[in-house]
Design an enzyme around this catalytic site. Structure first.
Site: not given
Length: 611
Positions: A196, A400
């Protein structure tokens, strides 16, 4: 004090004058548009034996961005965008239209698109050619995006002063960590997911190995797809593009250091012609206009659609198609963004229509608010509970939050080059206590608990508040894993193995269980029909509700743009890219500062990817 008051009065007067001029100008053009409407032709005329002109002016999108008055006036027009369905519908209809003998692919104002979107248009051009009609591509210059479409033509024409250079794909970021440290800005970071990378620009000065791996996971497949398509359509040996780039300067020298001749020698274009020569050639194929003999007979694709609209089949049952594009935010958002409340309203609008038997959600989003993503997903599950199958169709990017909102769909369909995954979560809060304290700015007070006012830009974040946020982020990640596991019929451990914020192409995502089928929107609609056991059906695009302000602006811009196409200045694309980034940051409004956002996914305005 009198001078100060006078200054403020003058500033206020200037603002009121600017406001009056702004809305006065808008009102003038609206009245002018309404007055001239009765005298304009209601439908454009399609020339017999003429050309369909695919004059793609802008960036490929699946939903056009709403335009505000300030953008329209300051940038001399709305952001240049080309609606993909307009192009594909026009090409599909023209292929069987006896009045159209030729397709002219005019790419002079084309601004490119994401790889899956470019492939959609390229496939549509290829399908047009199967009808036995000729396709001619023309442009003064060809970018990488231009070439992927141009190679589908029978002939590729370029100006002798132009260039057609393939450079490759890249992804770079700007990093601010050292700058923030110099200004004593404190970055409070909370995240889960090894890959991330959304917050890296604020805590690093270079790209991490994990981020590089993530980006290459789509850049390499995109490049392989791109080079294969170029070489296949231009009858070039496999590997030609890469070999040329390895020795580009030597081969350019062999072409006399002339970029136009270089493109011709490399087999990327067929002929070098001036604009006059190109026009005369097209006139020889389809004839000249009667009133303007120096123009070839043709009709642009948007006018063609207006004169020849798509006819929906006469069927009782309906499949609703809801397109979500842009950042996922809480509340309402206009076209070009996915607001939780506005998107849910479109879902409810589909459910209120008793003829709707299935829903297809077309997703083009790298995510945003965790809360908004879950609200949308939950709303789609309520449709499933009513017996309405839901199929998710991924566009260029559905990662996401874009994946979160789709995870519970009955089936997920993605293009092989779609970008998805990025199952991770983060929160980031900057505070300025160090620099403010240094310059004598402090904050103090009382509170009934340690948590009260635990986060302050001036005082920083208390340990209790910080711990609470971290627990929330970790819980959010666990929730993300559970949502995906339940939706995909996997274990939480199996999802975690392919999560950690890592991104995947659609093809790879199918191999690891995140995607069911590879294909486009048409396949997703077919699957939805099968799930709903429909044989005869029509599709209904559930459009976002247009506000009165947008109706006002559209009424003006449509007329103005028809008469005066928006001028594109050299730096316009860079300015809009910066504006897009700033607008996106201001739209991040999760109530708990928790974001499921794929920063490693390509930005539509990233010129290095696009061009």
């Amino acid at each position: 004090m009198t001078i100060l008051k006078g200054l403020f009065r003058m500033i206020w007067s200037l603002l009121k004058t600017a406001q009056t001029l702004l809305f006065g100008t808008l009102a003038f053009f609206l009245i002018l548009a309404l007055l001239t409407a009765p005298f304009s032709s209601s439908t454009p005329e399609i020339p017999e034996g003429g050309a369909l002109v695919a004059n793609l002016s802008g960036f490929l999108v699946e939903e056009k961005t709403a335009t505000d008055p300030f953008t329209f006036i300051t940038q001399e027009g709305p952001p240049p965008e080309v609606l993909i369905t307009d192009v594909t519908d026009a090409l599909s209809q023209a292929a069987s239209d006896d009045r159209i003998n030729l397709l002219v692919l005019d790419l002079n104002r084309f601004n490119g698109g994401m790889m899956p979107h470019l492939q959609i248009i390229a496939d549509a051009i290829a399908e047009f050619r199967t009808a036995g009609k000729k396709v001619i591509a023309l442009s003064d210059n060809y970018s990488q995006s231009d070439l992927l479409l141009a190679v589908e033509a029978d002939e590729v024409l370029m100006n002798p002063e132009g260039a057609a250079i393939i450079e490759g794909f890249s992804a770079y970021r700007t990093y601010f960590s050292s700058l923030l440290k110099k200004f004593d800005v404190t970055i409070h970071l909370f995240r889960v997911g090894q890959y991330k990378s959304a917050t890296e620009p604020y805590i690093r000065d270079s790209m991490s190995d994990e981020d590089k791996l993530s980006r290459m996971s789509y850049l390499s497949p995109w490049w392989e797809t791109y080079t294969h398509r170029i070489e296949n359509r231009r009858d070039l040996p496999t590997g030609t593009v890469n070999r040329t780039l390895e020795d580009v300067n030597a081969q350019l020298a062999e072409s006399g250091s002339n970029l136009g001749q270089f493109a011709l020698d490399q087999g990327l274009v067929d002929r070098l012609v001036t604009r006059n020569e190109a026009r005369e050639y097209l006139i020889s194929l389809v004839g000249a206009e009667e009133k303007r003999p120096r123009k070839y007979r043709g009709i642009d694709f948007e006018s063609y659609l207006a004169a020849n609209p798509v006819e929906l089949p006469d069927a009782e049952d309906t499949i609703a198609v809801i397109t979500g594009t842009g950042a996922i935010t809480d509340g309402f958002a206009e076209a070009g963004g996915i607001g939780s409340l506005s998107f849910i309203k479109r879902i409810e609008q589909a459910l209120d229509n008793h003829s709707v038997k299935a829903i297809v959600v077309r997703v083009n989003s790298g995510g945003g608010s965790k809360t908004a993503s879950e609200l949308i997903r939950d709303s789609l599950t309520r449709a499933q509970e009513q017996g309405i199958p839901v199929v998710a169709s991924f566009g260029a990017v559905a990662a996401s939050g874009g994946y979160w909102m789709s995870a519970s769909a009955d089936k997920i369909v993605a293009h092989p080059t779609s970008i998805t995954g990025s199952i991770g979560i983060f929160a980031m809060i900057p505070t300025f206590e160090k620099v403010l304290n240094e310059y004598g700015v402090f904050e103090d007070g009382v509170a009934t608990t340690e948590l009260a006012n635990g986060a302050s830009l001036v005082r920083g974040i208390s340990p209790t508040y910080s711990q609470m946020i971290q627990q929330t982020i970790e819980s959010g990640y666990d929730q993300f894993l559970s949502v995906v596991a339940d939706g995909r019929g996997m274990t939480v451990e199996a999802v975690d193995d392919i999560a950690q914020g890592r991104i995947w192409t659609g093809q790879k995502a199918q191999e690891i269980g995140l995607v069911d089928e590879l294909g486009g929107l048409d396949l997703a609609i077919t699957i939805a029909a099968e799930l709903a056991e429909l044989e005869d059906y029509k599709t209904w695009r559930v459009e976002p509700e247009v506000s009165k302000k947008q109706q006002f602006i559209k009424a003006i811009t449509t007329k103005i743009n028809a008469a005066i196409p928006p001028r594109q200045q050299p730096l316009d694309r860079y300015w809009r890219a910066l504006n897009a980034e700033l607008d996106f940051l201001t739209e991040l409004n999760d109530p708990f500062h928790a974001y499921v956002l794929c920063e490693a996914c390509p930005n539509p305005w990233d010129l290095r990817i696009k061009r």
